[in-house]
Design an enzyme around this catalytic site. Structure first.
Site, PDB file in Angstrom:
ATOM      1  N   ARG A  83      28.101  27.392  40.630  1.00 66.50           N
ATOM      2  CA  ARG A  83      27.916  28.590  41.443  1.00 66.50           C
ATOM      3  C   ARG A  83      28.832  28.618  42.663  1.00 66.50           C
ATOM      4  NH1 ARG A  83      21.264  28.189  41.610  1.00 66.50           N
ATOM      5  NH2 ARG A  83      20.922  28.409  39.345  1.00 66.50           N
ATOM      6  N   CYS A 131      42.766  43.257  46.115  1.00 64.96           N
ATOM      7  CA  CYS A 131      43.423  43.039  44.815  1.00 64.96           C
ATOM      8  C   CYS A 131      42.987  41.689  44.244  1.00 64.96           C
ATOM      9  CB  CYS A 131      44.941  43.097  44.975  1.00 64.96           C
ATOM     10  SG  CYS A 131      45.562  44.713  45.464  1.00 64.96           S
ATOM     11  N   ARG A 175      42.199  42.167  40.334  1.00 68.42           N
ATOM     12  CA  ARG A 175      42.011  43.424  39.596  1.00 68.42           C
ATOM     13  C   ARG A 175      43.334  44.074  39.248  1.00 68.42           C
ATOM     14  NH1 ARG A 175      43.284  47.669  42.675  1.00 68.42           N
ATOM     15  NH2 ARG A 175      43.243  47.398  44.936  1.00 68.42           N
ATOM     16  N   GLN A 206      47.939  43.751  39.974  1.00 69.85           N
ATOM     17  CA  GLN A 206      49.041  43.039  40.610  1.00 69.85           C
ATOM     18  C   GLN A 206      50.396  43.663  40.303  1.00 69.85           C
ATOM     19  OE1 GLN A 206      50.682  38.957  39.595  1.00 69.85           O
ATOM     20  NE2 GLN A 206      49.668  38.513  41.549  1.00 69.85           N
ATOM     21  N   ASN A 212      51.038  35.247  45.265  1.00 71.00           N
ATOM     22  CA  ASN A 212      49.622  34.941  45.090  1.00 71.00           C
ATOM     23  C   ASN A 212      49.407  33.585  44.426  1.00 71.00           C
ATOM     24  OD1 ASN A 212      49.005  38.411  44.369  1.00 71.00           O
ATOM     25  ND2 ASN A 212      48.550  37.353  46.267  1.00 71.00           N
ATOM     26  N   ILE A 249      54.474  46.231  36.062  1.00 65.03           N
ATOM     27  CA  ILE A 249      55.825  46.286  36.612  1.00 65.03           C
ATOM     28  C   ILE A 249      56.132  47.760  36.865  1.00 65.03           C
ATOM     29  CG2 ILE A 249      58.273  45.832  36.214  1.00 65.03           C
ATOM     30  CD1 ILE A 249      57.422  43.563  34.320  1.00 65.03           C
ATOM     31  N   TYR A 250      56.459  48.096  38.096  1.00 68.71           N
ATOM     32  CA  TYR A 250      56.769  49.481  38.432  1.00 68.71           C
ATOM     33  C   TYR A 250      58.084  49.911  37.776  1.00 68.71           C
ATOM     34  CZ  TYR A 250      52.957  50.013  41.745  1.00 68.71           C
ATOM     35  OH  TYR A 250      51.709  50.124  42.306  1.00 68.71           O
TER      36      TYR A 250
END
Length: 282
Positions: A138, A157, A183, A185, A194, A225-226
């Site tokens: 936990r 994020c 969530r 990236q 990160n 990826i943009y």
């Protein structure tokens, strides 16, 4: 080739070749010029890094280890939500006139909760359990607090860490492992940033709890990826990787709250040139 480079190259190729596009769909992010920022994305990417074998810093381009450690400590150690406590300017776009990013990130780490053992915030609870109940299942943090989302200037994020302790046969020390849940990236701008942040966190917590760092698992729900990043990614993953650097953490620090960015160093860190002026969607 370092393992981190191999993982990054394989992930990027998979996203570009097998991902799905959001082009033409209703999306929230926009570029500086106001046009929609579309992505190519993969759902449910899972990357594993064995910290006992190497430190997962990319050599394809340099990751600023002191800057990313500074941000991690801003959240986990200072438990701050004010950019004036941060040395970099990466959060400036989400801060108000007083420097606050709202009830996000470090703010949530500093909130005290009532446990049977007393009042503790999430970080102190993790350290308490690692020292007193290392085999607990936990030991985790969560900063995606729905009741406070409306007061966050950016939804978290990387929102949850789960820690798990194992013991290798013949070892006199326990091994600390961790899973980071994220969530969403931006792979080019944030992936290795990160990874390095939470690899350092695992090393720090392991040291102060008299353990050794083991496996770091990174789970990304929406790895994207943009559209304007694709040529930059393709150039980046065409480079020939170098060997992984050597990681140094000041062995004299035994209190998590005493670590500074100067207690972390990457030795023999050979990299290709940095990619500059990466457009950021907001």
């Amino acid at each position: 080739m370092s393992n981190a480079d191999r993982i990054f190259i394989d992930m990027c190729r998979d996203i570009i070749e097998n991902g799905t596009s959001t082009e033409g769909e209703k999306v929230r992010p926009v570029w500086e010029d106001g046009t929609s920022a579309y992505t190519v994305k993969k759902f449910g990417v899972v990357n594993r890094y064995d910290l006992s074998k190497e430190f997962p810093a990319l050599t394809l381009r340099r990751t600023g280890i002191k800057s990313c450690v500074d941000e991690m400590l801003w959240i986990w150690q200072k438990k701050s939500n004010n950019i004036h406590d941060l040395n970099s300017h990466i959060w400036d776009s989400w801060a108000d006139e007083d420097g606050s990013i709202g009830k996000a990130y470090g703010y949530q780490m500093g909130v005290k909760h009532e446990y049977r053992e007393g009042m503790m915030d999430q970080v102190d609870r993790v350290i308490y359990d690692l020292k007193n109940n290392p085999y607990s299942r936990r030991i985790m943090t969560n900063i995606y607090v729905h009741q406070d989302l409306h007061e966050m200037n950016l939804y978290p994020c990387a929102y949850s860490m789960t820690f798990n302790v194992t013991k290798e046969k013949g070892s006199d020390k326990l091994t600390l492992n961790g899973i980071l849940n994220q969530r969403s990236q931006d792979v080019l701008a944030a992936n290795n940033w990160n990874v390095c942040q939470y690899a350092v966190l695992l090393h720090m917590l392991a040291q102060v709890c008299d353990m050794k760092a083991g496996e770091f698992v990174h789970v990304i729900a929406d790895a994207h990826i943009y559209d304007r990043h694709i040529p930059l990614i393709e150039e980046l993953i065409s480079r020939e990787p170098y060997p992984a650097p050597k990681f140094w953490l000041n062995p004299d620090v035994k209190d998590f709250y005493k670590f500074t960015r100067e207690d972390v160093r990457l030795d023999d860190y050979q990299t290709h040139p940095q990619i500059k002026n990466i457009p950021i969607a907001v």
